[in-house]
Design a protein around this motif. Structure first.
Motif, PDB file in Angstrom:
ATOM      1  N   LEU A 102       1.044  -1.092  -0.004  1.00 43.75           N
ATOM      2  CA  LEU A 102       0.052  -0.252  -0.201  1.00 43.75           C
ATOM      3  C   LEU A 102       1.126   1.393   0.109  1.00 43.75           C
ATOM      4  N   GLY A 103       0.639   2.169  -1.028  1.00 40.27           N
ATOM      5  CA  GLY A 103       0.947   3.881  -1.098  1.00 40.27           C
ATOM      6  C   GLY A 103       2.478   3.824  -1.807  1.00 40.27           C
ATOM      7  N   ARG A 104       2.965   1.813  -2.998  1.00 38.46           N
ATOM      8  CA  ARG A 104       3.948   2.278  -3.581  1.00 38.46           C
ATOM      9  C   ARG A 104       3.217   2.301  -4.955  1.00 38.46           C
ATOM     10  N   SER A 105       2.084   1.272  -5.056  1.00 39.73           N
ATOM     11  CA  SER A 105       1.571   0.951  -6.236  1.00 39.73           C
ATOM     12  C   SER A 105       0.206   0.711  -6.123  1.00 39.73           C
ATOM     13  N   LEU A 106      -0.648   0.830  -7.479  1.00 45.25           N
ATOM     14  CA  LEU A 106      -1.748   0.848  -7.053  1.00 45.25           C
ATOM     15  C   LEU A 106      -2.608  -0.008  -8.058  1.00 45.25           C
ATOM     16  N   PRO A 107      -3.252  -1.358  -8.043  1.00 46.73           N
ATOM     17  CA  PRO A 107      -4.162  -1.208  -9.551  1.00 46.73           C
ATOM     18  C   PRO A 107      -5.044  -0.784 -10.170  1.00 46.73           C
ATOM     19  N   GLU A 108      -4.732  -1.265 -11.432  1.00 44.66           N
ATOM     20  CA  GLU A 108      -6.048  -0.816 -12.021  1.00 44.66           C
ATOM     21  C   GLU A 108      -6.664  -1.630 -12.726  1.00 44.66           C
ATOM     22  N   ILE A 109      -8.311  -1.883 -12.559  1.00 44.02           N
ATOM     23  CA  ILE A 109      -9.064  -2.236 -12.803  1.00 44.02           C
ATOM     24  C   ILE A 109     -10.010  -1.668 -13.818  1.00 44.02           C
ATOM     25  N   ILE A 110      -9.953  -2.043 -15.503  1.00 42.67           N
ATOM     26  CA  ILE A 110     -11.068  -1.410 -15.727  1.00 42.67           C
ATOM     27  C   ILE A 110     -12.213  -2.241 -15.950  1.00 42.67           C
ATOM     28  N   VAL A 111     -13.371  -1.779 -15.980  1.00 39.36           N
ATOM     29  CA  VAL A 111     -14.627  -2.332 -16.132  1.00 39.36           C
ATOM     30  C   VAL A 111     -15.258  -1.749 -17.185  1.00 39.36           C
ATOM     31  N   ASP A 112     -15.017  -2.406 -18.156  1.00 41.14           N
ATOM     32  CA  ASP A 112     -16.104  -2.547 -19.809  1.00 41.14           C
ATOM     33  C   ASP A 112     -16.985  -3.029 -19.746  1.00 41.14           C
ATOM     34  N   VAL A 113     -17.939  -2.665 -19.973  1.00 41.34           N
ATOM     35  CA  VAL A 113     -19.729  -2.555 -20.466  1.00 41.34           C
ATOM     36  C   VAL A 113     -19.596  -3.376 -21.182  1.00 41.34           C
ATOM     37  N   ASP A 114     -19.146  -2.894 -22.560  1.00 37.54           N
ATOM     38  CA  ASP A 114     -18.824  -3.772 -23.812  1.00 37.54           C
ATOM     39  C   ASP A 114     -17.753  -5.767 -23.418  1.00 37.54           C
ATOM     40  N   ALA A 115     -18.014  -5.349 -22.192  1.00 34.35           N
ATOM     41  CA  ALA A 115     -17.440  -6.676 -21.793  1.00 34.35           C
ATOM     42  C   ALA A 115     -17.902  -8.115 -21.865  1.00 34.35           C
ATOM     43  N   GLU A 116     -19.184  -8.587 -22.053  1.00 33.35           N
ATOM     44  CA  GLU A 116     -19.980  -9.469 -22.233  1.00 33.35           C
ATOM     45  C   GLU A 116     -19.799  -9.810 -23.876  1.00 33.35           C
ATOM     46  N   ALA A 117     -20.572  -8.124 -24.183  1.00 29.06           N
ATOM     47  CA  ALA A 117     -20.844  -8.662 -25.975  1.00 29.06           C
ATOM     48  C   ALA A 117     -19.255  -9.416 -27.012  1.00 29.06           C
ATOM     49  N   ARG A 118     -17.832  -8.685 -25.497  1.00 28.61           N
ATOM     50  CA  ARG A 118     -17.171  -9.656 -26.761  1.00 28.61           C
ATOM     51  C   ARG A 118     -16.750 -10.670 -26.452  1.00 28.61           C
TER      52      ARG A 118
END
Length: 225
Positions: A209-225
């Motif tokens: 904590l405090g050294r790096s920050l994971p990023e999570i993409i929440v893609d609304v089109d993910a289900e279609a892909r």
């Protein structure tokens, strides 16, 4: 069904077993969170044809927000506003009875260590902490909050709003699902002191904590892909 039988039924369910596991892990210092990542469409028209009388919704800025309104620490509220969050508050007879928060872009979580990125950018906003006081939950407060937020989202070109829902919060999931929300992913976090392991869209990530920050993409089109 008696209270004891209801409790036994709940604890024997998948949700109940997960709850017990999370409590057991907490006893040894491990915090575990499992979130549903959901996308909810912005409707083209208001859900209510006639707003209820006596109930008013206002966008509240940081200078007007009062820390005693809702059970949220002042530090967390300040953290949200610094990210550009907008807070709509419902008032009944001048008393605050509910709120809904929107960020028109990425949102850094305050419960776990990560940044959620709603995608596609410009089409999807991020909503969180939709709260209605217990004695107002059978009224139209919830819907009026969403009508107000949706009007702002439409005006600014957003077609969707994304969010994360704790899998133990079945009430929240049902409320979102009733408004057309669908699951587009999942994210799991383990925390031990300053160490965190997360798994979700983008794979496995370890950080201090405090050294790096994971990023999570929440893609609304993910289900279609």
């Amino acid at each position: 069904m008696s209270l004891i039988r209801k409790l036994a039924s709940y604890l024997s369910s998948a949700t109940g077993r997960y709850y017990l596991m999370r409590r057991a892990l907490a006893l040894i210092g491990i915090r575990r969170f499992r979130y549903l990542l959901v996308a909810q469409p912005v409707p083209p028209h208001p859900l209510l044809t006639r707003p209820p009388s006596g109930l008013k919704i206002r966008a509240i800025g940081p200078e007007e927000y009062q820390s005693g309104w809702f059970p949220r620490p002042t530090s967390i509220i300040d953290f949200r506003y610094r990210q550009g969050a907008i807070c709509w508050v419902a008032f009944s007879k001048e008393q605050p009875v509910g709120c809904l928060w929107i960020v028109p872009g990425p949102y850094q979580e305050d419960e776990v260590h990560c940044r959620f990125i709603p995608y596609p950018v410009g089409r999807v906003a991020w909503d969180f902490d939709v709260y209605v006081a217990e004695d107002m939950r059978l009224t139209r407060t919830f819907v009026l909050l969403w009508d107000t937020a949706n009007a702002w989202l439409r005006e600014h070109g957003f077609q969707w709003t994304a969010s994360r829902i704790d899998t133990l919060n079945e009430r929240s999931w049902r409320a979102h699902a009733a408004m057309g929300a669908r699951q587009v992913g999942e994210a799991i976090f383990w925390r031990l002191g300053q160490h965190q392991i997360s798994y979700g869209v983008g794979g496995l990530h370890y950080c201090i904590l405090g050294r790096s920050l994971p990023e999570i993409i929440v893609d609304v089109d993910a289900e279609a892909r």
